[in-house]
Design a protein around this motif. Structure first.
Motif, PDB file in Angstrom:
ATOM      1  N   ALA A  47      -3.615  11.385  -6.276  1.00  0.00           N
ATOM      2  CA  ALA A  47      -4.846  10.604  -6.143  1.00  0.00           C
ATOM      3  C   ALA A  47      -4.769   9.328  -6.969  1.00  0.00           C
ATOM      4  CB  ALA A  47      -6.052  11.441  -6.557  1.00  0.00           C
ATOM      5  N   SER A  48      -4.285   9.438  -8.187  1.00  0.00           N
ATOM      6  CA  SER A  48      -4.175   8.274  -9.056  1.00  0.00           C
ATOM      7  C   SER A  48      -3.212   7.242  -8.475  1.00  0.00           C
ATOM      8  CB  SER A  48      -3.707   8.713 -10.446  1.00  0.00           C
ATOM      9  OG  SER A  48      -3.577   7.600 -11.307  1.00  0.00           O
ATOM     10  N   ALA A  49      -2.067   7.710  -7.965  1.00  0.00           N
ATOM     11  CA  ALA A  49      -1.072   6.792  -7.403  1.00  0.00           C
ATOM     12  C   ALA A  49      -1.622   6.051  -6.191  1.00  0.00           C
ATOM     13  CB  ALA A  49       0.185   7.558  -7.021  1.00  0.00           C
ATOM     14  N   LEU A  50      -2.381   6.749  -5.337  1.00  0.00           N
ATOM     15  CA  LEU A  50      -2.922   6.111  -4.138  1.00  0.00           C
ATOM     16  C   LEU A  50      -4.015   5.105  -4.478  1.00  0.00           C
ATOM     17  CD1 LEU A  50      -3.033   9.001  -1.504  1.00  0.00           C
ATOM     18  CD2 LEU A  50      -1.198   7.408  -2.064  1.00  0.00           C
ATOM     19  N   ILE A  51      -4.859   5.431  -5.432  1.00  0.00           N
ATOM     20  CA  ILE A  51      -5.893   4.478  -5.840  1.00  0.00           C
ATOM     21  C   ILE A  51      -5.260   3.257  -6.499  1.00  0.00           C
ATOM     22  CG2 ILE A  51      -7.846   4.134  -7.408  1.00  0.00           C
ATOM     23  CD1 ILE A  51      -8.547   7.128  -6.854  1.00  0.00           C
ATOM     24  N   ASP A  52      -4.244   3.491  -7.316  1.00  0.00           N
ATOM     25  CA  ASP A  52      -3.544   2.373  -7.951  1.00  0.00           C
ATOM     26  C   ASP A  52      -2.956   1.423  -6.907  1.00  0.00           C
ATOM     27  OD1 ASP A  52      -4.133   3.346 -10.452  1.00  0.00           O
ATOM     28  OD2 ASP A  52      -2.126   4.113 -10.860  1.00  0.00           O
ATOM     29  N   ALA A  53      -2.285   1.981  -5.913  1.00  0.00           N
ATOM     30  CA  ALA A  53      -1.565   1.154  -4.934  1.00  0.00           C
ATOM     31  C   ALA A  53      -2.487   0.499  -3.923  1.00  0.00           C
ATOM     32  CB  ALA A  53      -0.523   2.000  -4.210  1.00  0.00           C
ATOM     33  N   ASN A  54      -3.524   1.212  -3.484  1.00  0.00           N
ATOM     34  CA  ASN A  54      -4.340   0.733  -2.365  1.00  0.00           C
ATOM     35  C   ASN A  54      -5.606   0.003  -2.765  1.00  0.00           C
ATOM     36  OD1 ASN A  54      -2.729   1.848  -0.136  1.00  0.00           O
ATOM     37  ND2 ASN A  54      -3.276   3.817  -1.029  1.00  0.00           N
ATOM     38  N   LEU A  55      -6.017   0.130  -4.024  1.00  0.00           N
ATOM     39  CA  LEU A  55      -7.241  -0.554  -4.455  1.00  0.00           C
ATOM     40  C   LEU A  55      -7.002  -1.401  -5.707  1.00  0.00           C
ATOM     41  CD1 LEU A  55     -10.202  -1.136  -4.070  1.00  0.00           C
ATOM     42  CD2 LEU A  55     -10.742   0.972  -5.310  1.00  0.00           C
ATOM     43  N   LYS A  56      -6.455  -0.793  -6.741  1.00  0.00           N
ATOM     44  CA  LYS A  56      -6.279  -1.549  -7.979  1.00  0.00           C
ATOM     45  C   LYS A  56      -5.264  -2.676  -7.816  1.00  0.00           C
ATOM     46  CE  LYS A  56      -6.204   0.953 -11.831  1.00  0.00           C
ATOM     47  NZ  LYS A  56      -5.888   2.079 -12.750  1.00  0.00           N
ATOM     48  N   ALA A  57      -4.147  -2.407  -7.135  1.00  0.00           N
ATOM     49  CA  ALA A  57      -3.127  -3.449  -6.970  1.00  0.00           C
ATOM     50  C   ALA A  57      -3.660  -4.667  -6.219  1.00  0.00           C
ATOM     51  CB  ALA A  57      -1.890  -2.881  -6.279  1.00  0.00           C
ATOM     52  N   PRO A  58      -4.316  -4.505  -5.046  1.00  0.00           N
ATOM     53  CA  PRO A  58      -4.855  -5.702  -4.393  1.00  0.00           C
ATOM     54  C   PRO A  58      -5.955  -6.386  -5.203  1.00  0.00           C
ATOM     55  CG  PRO A  58      -5.426  -3.718  -3.154  1.00  0.00           C
ATOM     56  CD  PRO A  58      -4.422  -3.322  -4.175  1.00  0.00           C
ATOM     57  N   PHE A  59      -6.686  -5.614  -6.006  1.00  0.00           N
ATOM     58  CA  PHE A  59      -7.671  -6.218  -6.897  1.00  0.00           C
ATOM     59  C   PHE A  59      -6.979  -7.110  -7.922  1.00  0.00           C
ATOM     60  CE2 PHE A  59     -10.660  -6.680 -10.279  1.00  0.00           C
ATOM     61  CZ  PHE A  59     -11.923  -6.579  -9.717  1.00  0.00           C
ATOM     62  N   TYR A  60      -5.904  -6.603  -8.523  1.00  0.00           N
ATOM     63  CA  TYR A  60      -5.162  -7.403  -9.494  1.00  0.00           C
ATOM     64  C   TYR A  60      -4.600  -8.676  -8.846  1.00  0.00           C
ATOM     65  CZ  TYR A  60      -5.057  -3.062 -12.307  1.00  0.00           C
ATOM     66  OH  TYR A  60      -5.379  -1.925 -13.013  1.00  0.00           O
ATOM     67  N   GLY A 100      -5.587   0.130  13.176  1.00  0.00           N
ATOM     68  CA  GLY A 100      -5.408   1.544  13.461  1.00  0.00           C
ATOM     69  C   GLY A 100      -3.950   1.915  13.257  1.00  0.00           C
ATOM     70  N   GLU A 101      -3.478   2.899  13.976  1.00  0.00           N
ATOM     71  CA  GLU A 101      -2.110   3.371  13.750  1.00  0.00           C
ATOM     72  C   GLU A 101      -1.082   2.273  14.049  1.00  0.00           C
ATOM     73  OE1 GLU A 101      -1.989   8.107  14.410  1.00  0.00           O
ATOM     74  OE2 GLU A 101      -2.209   6.936  16.254  1.00  0.00           O
ATOM     75  N   VAL A 102      -0.233   2.026  13.068  1.00  0.00           N
ATOM     76  CA  VAL A 102       0.831   1.029  13.185  1.00  0.00           C
ATOM     77  C   VAL A 102       2.169   1.729  12.964  1.00  0.00           C
ATOM     78  CG1 VAL A 102       1.696  -1.207  12.408  1.00  0.00           C
ATOM     79  CG2 VAL A 102      -0.741  -0.664  12.166  1.00  0.00           C
ATOM     80  N   ASN A 103       3.132   1.398  13.784  1.00  0.00           N
ATOM     81  CA  ASN A 103       4.452   2.019  13.706  1.00  0.00           C
ATOM     82  C   ASN A 103       5.258   1.389  12.569  1.00  0.00           C
ATOM     83  OD1 ASN A 103       6.768   3.472  14.247  1.00  0.00           O
ATOM     84  ND2 ASN A 103       7.409   2.145  15.924  1.00  0.00           N
ATOM     85  N   THR A 104       4.975   1.832  11.351  1.00  0.00           N
ATOM     86  CA  THR A 104       5.665   1.346  10.166  1.00  0.00           C
ATOM     87  C   THR A 104       6.263   2.536   9.417  1.00  0.00           C
ATOM     88  OG1 THR A 104       3.765   1.544   8.685  1.00  0.00           O
ATOM     89  CG2 THR A 104       3.957  -0.502   9.962  1.00  0.00           C
ATOM     90  N   PRO A 105       7.075   2.279   8.388  1.00  0.00           N
ATOM     91  CA  PRO A 105       7.664   3.394   7.631  1.00  0.00           C
ATOM     92  C   PRO A 105       6.645   4.331   6.993  1.00  0.00           C
ATOM     93  CG  PRO A 105       8.896   1.391   7.212  1.00  0.00           C
ATOM     94  CD  PRO A 105       7.707   0.984   8.034  1.00  0.00           C
ATOM     95  N   ILE A 106       5.406   3.871   6.777  1.00  0.00           N
ATOM     96  CA  ILE A 106       4.404   4.760   6.189  1.00  0.00           C
ATOM     97  C   ILE A 106       4.127   5.956   7.104  1.00  0.00           C
ATOM     98  CG2 ILE A 106       2.268   3.746   7.110  1.00  0.00           C
ATOM     99  CD1 ILE A 106       1.135   3.909   4.243  1.00  0.00           C
ATOM    100  N   MET A 107       4.404   5.792   8.399  1.00  0.00           N
ATOM    101  CA  MET A 107       4.232   6.909   9.338  1.00  0.00           C
ATOM    102  C   MET A 107       5.171   8.074   9.013  1.00  0.00           C
ATOM    103  SD  MET A 107       1.939   6.793  11.689  1.00  0.00           S
ATOM    104  CE  MET A 107       0.622   5.595  11.891  1.00  0.00           C
ATOM    105  N   GLY A 137       0.829  -1.199   0.000  1.00  0.00           N
ATOM    106  CA  GLY A 137       0.000   0.000   0.000  1.00  0.00           C
ATOM    107  C   GLY A 137       0.861   1.246   0.000  1.00  0.00           C
ATOM    108  N   LEU A 138       0.194   2.400  -0.026  1.00  0.00           N
ATOM    109  CA  LEU A 138       0.908   3.658  -0.175  1.00  0.00           C
ATOM    110  C   LEU A 138       0.056   4.793   0.380  1.00  0.00           C
ATOM    111  CD1 LEU A 138       3.350   5.162  -1.620  1.00  0.00           C
ATOM    112  CD2 LEU A 138       1.821   5.375  -3.588  1.00  0.00           C
ATOM    113  N   ASN A 139       0.728   5.799   0.966  1.00  0.00           N
ATOM    114  CA  ASN A 139       0.063   7.067   1.250  1.00  0.00           C
ATOM    115  C   ASN A 139       1.023   8.195   0.883  1.00  0.00           C
ATOM    116  OD1 ASN A 139      -1.937   8.862   1.953  1.00  0.00           O
ATOM    117  ND2 ASN A 139      -2.338   7.947   3.951  1.00  0.00           N
TER     118      ASN A 139
END
Length: 252
Positions: free
Chosen positions: A105-118, A185-192, A89-91
């Motif tokens: 917006a396109s990059a986030l939708i691609d990573a967080n919805l389209k990629a897991p769909f694929y 909920g909030e997870v201490n990962t690099p996305i933070m 995923g991505l933010n």
């Protein structure tokens, strides 16, 4: 003997955070694990942490052709597929409509919805063949509750991912496939590190840690084939959203 002996697991976003922690706990439980993400070096580090037998399969999961090629590599190496953990995923820092760009917006939708769909679509034939296939999607608290912290695009995409997981159970339960969506909920990962306001270490220490979510995923994976855990909502005990609401309520 491990609870997952003989099982083949494919973990996406396996180069850090929840994906890395999940790959490690699945391997410790006996599964043979394939690791996918964009960058080979972090995946190789995860493979070293697991030890002999982990398969490194880099891919950009927003590209359907690369998804299919990665799946084919997993099947060529292991011959089957039993568990898929769709975690990539991505933010981004742009989390308000006033500053959000179409590109973000396109990059986030691609990573967080389209990629897991694929990923789900690509894996279904192999999971049907296994007779007891499992897909675990790592969504977010933002996929169950609408709020401002994660930004509108991330919230919308993760809500879509939650819905997608449930549709898989509706259509595929007769084929023995189970789909679980995990909403941490909030997870201490690099996305933070992408938060517009950086959080100090003592705050991040009170969040969920990647291993906490990985252990929840392991629990799902260890259930017998007749058990489907449709959804898991998990948060830190010190839920900062709740604490902020209580503070506002106390002020009248």
């Amino acid at each position: 003997m491990g609870a997952l002996d003989g099982k083949i697991a494919w973990v996406t976003g396996a180069g850090s955070g929840i994906g890395r922690a999940t790959a490690i706990v699945l391997a410790k439980a006996g599964a043979r694990v394939a690791l996918t993400g964009r960058r080979r070096d972090p995946l190789a580090e995860t493979a070293r942490m697991i030890g002999e037998g982990a398969l490194v399969v880099p891919a950009d999961l927003t590209d359907p052709a690369q998804v299919n090629a990665a799946r084919d590599a997993v099947l060529a190496a292991f011959g089957r597929l039993d568990i898929v953990v769709s975690n990539a995923g991505l933010n981004a820092p742009e989390r308000r409509w006033a500053v959000l760009t179409q590109e973000t917006a396109s990059a986030l939708i691609d990573a967080n919805l389209k990629a897991p769909f694929y990923v789900a679509q690509a894996c279904l034939p192999a999971l049907r063949a296994s007779g007891a296939g499992l897909i675990v999607h790592v969504a977010s608290w933002a996929g169950r509750f609408i709020g401002h912290v994660s930004g509108p695009t991330y919230v919308a995409a993760k809500h879509g991912l939650v819905a997608m997981s449930h549709t898989l159970n509706m259509e595929e339960c007769g084929n023995g496939i189970r789909s679980c969506v995990v909403e941490p909920g909030e997870v201490n990962t690099p996305i933070m590190d992408l938060r517009p306001v950086k959080l100090p270490p003592e705050v991040r220490a009170r969040m969920l840690q990647p291993e906490d979510v990985a252990n929840a995923i392991l629990y799902v994976a260890c259930q017998p084939p007749h058990v489907c855990i449709n959804e898991i909502l998990i948060s830190p005990t010190a839920n900062r959203g709740y604490l902020a609401e209580m503070a506002r309520a106390a002020q009248g």
